[in-house]
Design a protein around this motif. Sequence first.
Motif, mmCIF file in Angstrom:
data_model
loop_
_atom_site.group_PDB
_atom_site.id
_atom_site.type_symbol
_atom_site.label_atom_id
_atom_site.label_comp_id
_atom_site.label_asym_id
_atom_site.label_seq_id
_atom_site.Cartn_x
_atom_site.Cartn_y
_atom_site.Cartn_z
ATOM 1 N N GLU A 1 23.005 109.378 -8.518
ATOM 2 C CA GLU A 1 22.752 108.513 -7.369
ATOM 3 C C GLU A 1 23.124 107.053 -7.617
ATOM 4 N N ILE A 2 23.035 106.595 -8.841
ATOM 5 C CA ILE A 2 23.361 105.204 -9.157
ATOM 6 C C ILE A 2 24.783 104.854 -8.732
ATOM 7 N N PHE A 3 25.662 105.842 -8.707
ATOM 8 C CA PHE A 3 27.042 105.571 -8.303
ATOM 9 C C PHE A 3 27.124 105.153 -6.835
ATOM 10 N N ALA A 4 26.244 105.655 -5.998
ATOM 11 C CA ALA A 4 26.214 105.242 -4.586
ATOM 12 C C ALA A 4 25.835 103.767 -4.483
ATOM 13 N N PHE A 5 24.892 103.335 -5.309
ATOM 14 C CA PHE A 5 24.502 101.927 -5.327
ATOM 15 C C PHE A 5 25.673 101.057 -5.789
ATOM 16 N N ARG A 6 26.315 101.468 -6.859
ATOM 17 C CA ARG A 6 27.460 100.717 -7.386
ATOM 18 C C ARG A 6 28.581 100.645 -6.357
ATOM 19 N N THR A 7 28.810 101.744 -5.645
ATOM 20 C CA THR A 7 29.851 101.777 -4.621
ATOM 21 C C THR A 7 29.515 100.842 -3.469
ATOM 22 N N GLY A 8 28.284 100.893 -3.008
ATOM 23 C CA GLY A 8 27.869 100.011 -1.916
ATOM 24 C C GLY A 8 28.037 98.545 -2.272
ATOM 25 N N LEU A 9 27.621 98.179 -3.466
ATOM 26 C CA LEU A 9 27.778 96.792 -3.919
ATOM 27 C C LEU A 9 29.255 96.431 -4.079
ATOM 28 N N ALA A 10 30.051 97.374 -4.549
ATOM 29 C CA ALA A 10 31.492 97.128 -4.709
ATOM 30 C C ALA A 10 32.156 96.913 -3.350
ATOM 31 N N ILE A 11 31.752 97.666 -2.350
ATOM 32 C CA ILE A 11 32.315 97.480 -1.003
ATOM 33 C C ILE A 11 31.983 96.085 -0.486
ATOM 34 N N LEU A 12 30.748 95.665 -0.666
ATOM 35 C CA LEU A 12 30.362 94.326 -0.219
ATOM 36 C C LEU A 12 31.140 93.256 -0.981
ATOM 37 N N SER A 13 31.322 93.462 -2.271
ATOM 38 C CA SER A 13 32.100 92.530 -3.078
ATOM 39 C C SER A 13 33.566 92.502 -2.629
ATOM 40 N N TYR A 14 34.098 93.674 -2.336
ATOM 41 C CA TYR A 14 35.484 93.834 -1.891
ATOM 42 C C TYR A 14 35.763 92.968 -0.654
ATOM 43 N N PHE A 15 34.822 92.967 0.279
ATOM 44 C CA PHE A 15 35.003 92.252 1.548
ATOM 45 C C PHE A 15 34.309 90.894 1.591
ATOM 46 N N GLN A 16 33.717 90.473 0.483
ATOM 47 C CA GLN A 16 32.897 89.262 0.499
ATOM 48 C C GLN A 16 33.616 88.048 1.085
ATOM 49 N N SER A 17 34.793 87.718 0.614
ATOM 50 C CA SER A 17 35.476 86.504 1.103
ATOM 51 C C SER A 17 35.759 86.608 2.607
ATOM 52 N N LYS A 18 36.072 87.787 3.063
ATOM 53 C CA LYS A 18 36.327 87.999 4.490
ATOM 54 C C LYS A 18 35.031 87.882 5.296
ATOM 55 N N PHE A 19 33.973 88.534 4.808
ATOM 56 C CA PHE A 19 32.693 88.519 5.518
ATOM 57 C C PHE A 19 32.107 87.106 5.621
ATOM 58 N N LEU A 20 32.313 86.304 4.613
ATOM 59 C CA LEU A 20 31.753 84.947 4.630
ATOM 60 C C LEU A 20 32.357 84.084 5.733
ATOM 61 N N LYS A 21 33.476 84.527 6.293
ATOM 62 C CA LYS A 21 34.149 83.792 7.374
ATOM 63 C C LYS A 21 33.917 84.435 8.743
ATOM 64 N N GLN A 22 33.179 85.539 8.773
ATOM 65 C CA GLN A 22 33.042 86.297 10.018
ATOM 66 C C GLN A 22 31.656 86.148 10.638
ATOM 67 N N CYS A 23 31.599 86.520 11.907
ATOM 68 C CA CYS A 23 30.341 86.480 12.639
ATOM 69 C C CYS A 23 29.635 87.839 12.552
ATOM 70 N N HIS A 24 28.450 87.869 13.078
ATOM 71 C CA HIS A 24 27.587 89.054 13.069
ATOM 72 C C HIS A 24 28.327 90.312 13.562
ATOM 73 N N PHE A 25 28.908 90.221 14.741
ATOM 74 C CA PHE A 25 29.569 91.374 15.347
ATOM 75 C C PHE A 25 30.738 91.872 14.507
ATOM 76 N N GLN A 26 31.559 90.962 14.018
ATOM 77 C CA GLN A 26 32.738 91.351 13.232
ATOM 78 C C GLN A 26 32.327 92.082 11.946
ATOM 79 N N ILE A 27 31.317 91.563 11.280
ATOM 80 C CA ILE A 27 30.857 92.183 10.037
ATOM 81 C C ILE A 27 30.297 93.571 10.303
#
Length: 120
Positions: free
Chosen positions: A72-98
């Motif tokens: 199960e720990i791999f699901a946690f690592r994957t979720g965090l990796a996805i957020l990290s993957y899109f972090q720079s993009k998400f920091l520039k986006q609004c609620h709806f876009q994210i």
Amino acid sequence: MLFRGYIQDIKLRIELFDSYFAEMLPELHSHFEALEIDTAFFLTDWFVTVFVKNIDFKIACRIWDNMILDGEIFAFRTGLAILSYFQSKFLKQCHFQIKEQLSNMRGLVDEHRLFAIIED
């Protein structure tokens, strides 16, 4: 299986993930809080479907393979990796876009880059 339908199990995993999220990606976590994007919104969907609903099937299959090996720990690592993957993009986006992107990432994730983040 990550969830067996017990609300307590789901809440516990969301709280645990959220604490890792705040620790590992504090700027993004603060941005999500400011935009009132609750971790439960995307995480429940990701974990219940083991990412298959939200990401390319080929990548989801690789995630499943790793979950079988690492648990199960791999699901946690994957979720965090996805957020990290899109972090720079998400920091520039609004609620709806994210929220829209978190719900459907098909065609937007490079498998090799994602797994490099997971392994880091």
